[in-house]
Every structure is written in structure tokens, then in C-alpha cells.
Design a protein around this motif. Sequence first.
Motif, PDB file in Angstrom:
ATOM      1  N   ARG A   7      -0.691  13.080   8.096  1.00 46.63           N
ATOM      2  CA  ARG A   7      -1.806  12.335   8.160  1.00 46.63           C
ATOM      3  C   ARG A   7      -2.960  13.394   8.286  1.00 46.63           C
ATOM      4  O   ARG A   7      -3.949  13.171   7.601  1.00 46.63           O
ATOM      5  N   LYS A   8      -3.039  14.197   9.019  1.00 48.82           N
ATOM      6  CA  LYS A   8      -4.059  15.336   8.973  1.00 48.82           C
ATOM      7  C   LYS A   8      -3.956  16.193   7.756  1.00 48.82           C
ATOM      8  O   LYS A   8      -5.210  16.388   7.353  1.00 48.82           O
ATOM      9  N   GLU A   9      -3.151  16.299   7.121  1.00 47.04           N
ATOM     10  CA  GLU A   9      -3.198  16.845   5.767  1.00 47.04           C
ATOM     11  C   GLU A   9      -3.870  15.900   4.530  1.00 47.04           C
ATOM     12  O   GLU A   9      -4.385  16.488   3.641  1.00 47.04           O
ATOM     13  N   TYR A  10      -3.853  14.748   4.982  1.00 48.80           N
ATOM     14  CA  TYR A  10      -4.125  13.584   4.031  1.00 48.80           C
ATOM     15  C   TYR A  10      -5.713  13.010   4.693  1.00 48.80           C
ATOM     16  O   TYR A  10      -5.902  11.972   4.436  1.00 48.80           O
TER      17      TYR A  10
ATOM     18  N   LYS B  92      -2.779   4.454   4.493  1.00 51.48           N
ATOM     19  CA  LYS B  92      -1.488   3.612   4.952  1.00 51.48           C
ATOM     20  C   LYS B  92      -0.837   3.121   4.008  1.00 51.48           C
ATOM     21  O   LYS B  92       0.356   3.077   3.994  1.00 51.48           O
ATOM     22  N   PRO B  93      -1.488   2.213   3.171  1.00 46.50           N
ATOM     23  CA  PRO B  93      -0.404   1.628   1.962  1.00 46.50           C
ATOM     24  C   PRO B  93      -0.063   2.623   1.030  1.00 46.50           C
ATOM     25  O   PRO B  93       1.413   2.596   0.553  1.00 46.50           O
ATOM     26  N   GLY B  94      -0.564   3.740   0.855  1.00 45.84           N
ATOM     27  CA  GLY B  94       0.154   4.943  -0.029  1.00 45.84           C
ATOM     28  C   GLY B  94       1.138   5.506   0.689  1.00 45.84           C
ATOM     29  O   GLY B  94       2.337   5.665   0.030  1.00 45.84           O
ATOM     30  N   ARG B  95       1.010   5.759   2.058  1.00 47.23           N
ATOM     31  CA  ARG B  95       2.066   6.250   2.718  1.00 47.23           C
ATOM     32  C   ARG B  95       3.337   5.322   2.897  1.00 47.23           C
ATOM     33  O   ARG B  95       4.471   5.695   2.567  1.00 47.23           O
ATOM     34  N   ALA B  96       3.100   3.944   2.956  1.00 48.49           N
ATOM     35  CA  ALA B  96       4.113   3.102   3.162  1.00 48.49           C
ATOM     36  C   ALA B  96       4.965   2.949   2.007  1.00 48.49           C
ATOM     37  O   ALA B  96       6.125   2.918   2.023  1.00 48.49           O
TER      38      ALA B  96
ATOM     39  N   ALA C  58       5.382   5.093  -0.411  1.00 46.88           N
ATOM     40  CA  ALA C  58       6.458   6.491  -0.515  1.00 46.88           C
ATOM     41  C   ALA C  58       7.379   6.367   0.196  1.00 46.88           C
ATOM     42  O   ALA C  58       8.276   6.769  -0.282  1.00 46.88           O
ATOM     43  N   LEU C  59       7.306   5.881   1.498  1.00 45.28           N
ATOM     44  CA  LEU C  59       8.269   5.679   2.366  1.00 45.28           C
ATOM     45  C   LEU C  59       9.235   4.617   1.810  1.00 45.28           C
ATOM     46  O   LEU C  59      10.619   4.863   2.164  1.00 45.28           O
ATOM     47  N   LYS C  60       8.899   3.427   1.448  1.00 45.94           N
ATOM     48  CA  LYS C  60       9.656   2.544   0.865  1.00 45.94           C
ATOM     49  C   LYS C  60      10.379   3.004  -0.176  1.00 45.94           C
ATOM     50  O   LYS C  60      11.569   2.616  -0.384  1.00 45.94           O
ATOM     51  N   HIS C  61      10.012   3.920  -1.067  1.00 48.06           N
ATOM     52  CA  HIS C  61      10.754   4.517  -2.121  1.00 48.06           C
ATOM     53  C   HIS C  61      12.002   5.090  -1.746  1.00 48.06           C
ATOM     54  O   HIS C  61      12.885   5.087  -2.124  1.00 48.06           O
ATOM     55  N   PHE C  62      11.896   5.669  -0.751  1.00 45.32           N
ATOM     56  CA  PHE C  62      12.967   6.487  -0.016  1.00 45.32           C
ATOM     57  C   PHE C  62      13.962   5.429   0.250  1.00 45.32           C
ATOM     58  O   PHE C  62      15.103   5.643  -0.047  1.00 45.32           O
TER      59      PHE C  62
ATOM     60  N   ASN D 260      14.170   5.981  11.219  1.00 46.57           N
ATOM     61  CA  ASN D 260      12.806   6.596  11.316  1.00 46.57           C
ATOM     62  C   ASN D 260      11.899   6.152  10.260  1.00 46.57           C
ATOM     63  O   ASN D 260      10.571   5.740  10.743  1.00 46.57           O
ATOM     64  N   ILE D 261      12.132   5.961   9.214  1.00 52.84           N
ATOM     65  CA  ILE D 261      11.280   5.452   8.161  1.00 52.84           C
ATOM     66  C   ILE D 261      10.841   3.930   8.331  1.00 52.84           C
ATOM     67  O   ILE D 261       9.867   3.925   8.131  1.00 52.84           O
ATOM     68  N   GLU D 262      11.852   3.379   8.589  1.00 52.91           N
ATOM     69  CA  GLU D 262      11.396   1.910   8.992  1.00 52.91           C
ATOM     70  C   GLU D 262      10.614   1.735  10.092  1.00 52.91           C
ATOM     71  O   GLU D 262       9.686   0.947   9.829  1.00 52.91           O
ATOM     72  N   LYS D 263      10.803   2.631  11.002  1.00 52.37           N
ATOM     73  CA  LYS D 263       9.965   2.558  12.077  1.00 52.37           C
ATOM     74  C   LYS D 263       8.410   2.937  11.810  1.00 52.37           C
ATOM     75  O   LYS D 263       7.532   2.237  12.471  1.00 52.37           O
ATOM     76  N   GLU D 264       8.140   3.889  11.165  1.00 51.89           N
ATOM     77  CA  GLU D 264       6.928   4.402  10.806  1.00 51.89           C
ATOM     78  C   GLU D 264       6.393   3.455  10.002  1.00 51.89           C
ATOM     79  O   GLU D 264       4.943   3.064   9.857  1.00 51.89           O
ATOM     80  N   ILE D 265       7.018   2.820   8.938  1.00 56.62           N
ATOM     81  CA  ILE D 265       6.547   1.725   7.959  1.00 56.62           C
ATOM     82  C   ILE D 265       5.594   0.580   9.047  1.00 56.62           C
ATOM     83  O   ILE D 265       4.657  -0.032   8.642  1.00 56.62           O
ATOM     84  N   LEU D 266       6.361   0.182   9.962  1.00 50.53           N
ATOM     85  CA  LEU D 266       5.868  -0.814  10.789  1.00 50.53           C
ATOM     86  C   LEU D 266       4.547  -0.473  11.470  1.00 50.53           C
ATOM     87  O   LEU D 266       3.844  -1.414  11.864  1.00 50.53           O
ATOM     88  N   LEU D 267       4.515   1.009  11.836  1.00 50.61           N
ATOM     89  CA  LEU D 267       3.386   1.261  12.452  1.00 50.61           C
ATOM     90  C   LEU D 267       2.046   1.328  11.259  1.00 50.61           C
ATOM     91  O   LEU D 267       1.041   1.499  11.789  1.00 50.61           O
TER      92      LEU D 267
END
Length: 204
Positions: free
Chosen positions: A150-153, A162-166, A168-172, A195-202
Motif C-alpha cells: 500500500r505504501k508503494e502505491y 482498493k478496487p485495483g488491489r482486490a 489483482a488478488l481475485k485474479h490469483f 490470506n488473500i480472501e481475508k485481505e479482500i474482505l478488508l
Amino acid sequence: MNLKEIYSELLSNIGFSANEIQQNWNDLEKSYSAKSRHYHNLTHLKEMIVSFEIYRDQLQKPNEILFSIFYHDFIYSASKKDNELKSAEYALAILTKNHTLNKQLVFDIICATQQHQHNSIEDINWLIDFDLKILAKDWNDYKIYFEQIRKEYRIYPDFLYKPGRAKALKHFLENEFIFQTDEFRGLYEEKARANIEKEILLLT
């Protein structure tokens, strides 16, 4: 583990002079130590090399893999889409006909870290897995990782990030597997997906 020693030994083995090694190391260290790098830095390289050392005997071309680890994020800008290509081009630019590496393989390895898709070359699958092993860390370490990303972005506000990161994660998660080798799938697939599912929820 001393990153510079590993780097110097590799470059010496493939035909670089001591002066060239020192200059290239200075350039590498400067690039990966930029203030904008919170995750894609020397610590990330060290973690990948830990995996490399564990699985070195599985690799057909360990020198190409190790060289590619050092250069796969050499060019990194959160606002650009061609970091991997530019990094691959840079890696090739410092290799001459005197250096004993398969240059096409190095180029292909580094470019493969953009999509993280299964490859017909097994060495590339190993490197992709080394790069993605962070996804299967314990939650507290995983949380540090995504906070660093997040800091890098940070140039992007939350409503864009947030939508962009979500996405990218959903793609995995949409892929049949996150990891490309049987070894990493067995050890880390389940944890990474959780982990990815948990981050997407956040993020939502």
C-alpha cells in the motif's frame, strides 16, 4: 546471509571482473534501496534467495535463476505497467557475449514475474513460486506485506487503490492454483488462499 557475497560469487562465476561486480552491486543496491520501495527491496531478494538455496538442487539452470532473482524487480515504479520488461532489458544489457548465462532464459524468467502463470520451463515455475511465497506467510507477516505494498502505491487514493488491489488478488483466486510447483502447492496453497480472501474482505 550476505547478499553482496552471494551476488559477487555469482557474477564472478559467470565471467564478471571484480571492478564490474562492485559497480553492478552499487547500482543494484541503490535501485533496491530507493525510498519508494517498502516491499520490493533487498529484504525481498533475501527471502527469495532463502527459497532458492533450499531448492537449488531442483533447478536445471541455477545461475540463470539466481541472476534473475537479483534483477527481476530492478526497475520498479508503482505507476508503470512495464517494470518486468524494463528489468529484463536491463539485466540483458549488463550481460555480454563473455558471460556464461542463457540470456533468452534470463529475459523469459524476469518477464514471467509479471503474470505469474504456469510455464513450460520448470525453472521458471520455481522462481514464480519463490516470488509469491510471501502470500503464504503467517497473517501478521502477511499484513506487514500488504501494508508495505500500500505504501508503494501511496500515490493512489483508497477509492482507486482498493478496487485495483482486490481485482489483482481475485485474479490469483480465479486460477486453479496460485503456486506453480507441486512442492509449493502442497506446502502453501491453502494458507495463501486464506490470506488473500481475508485481505479482500478488508478491501471491500
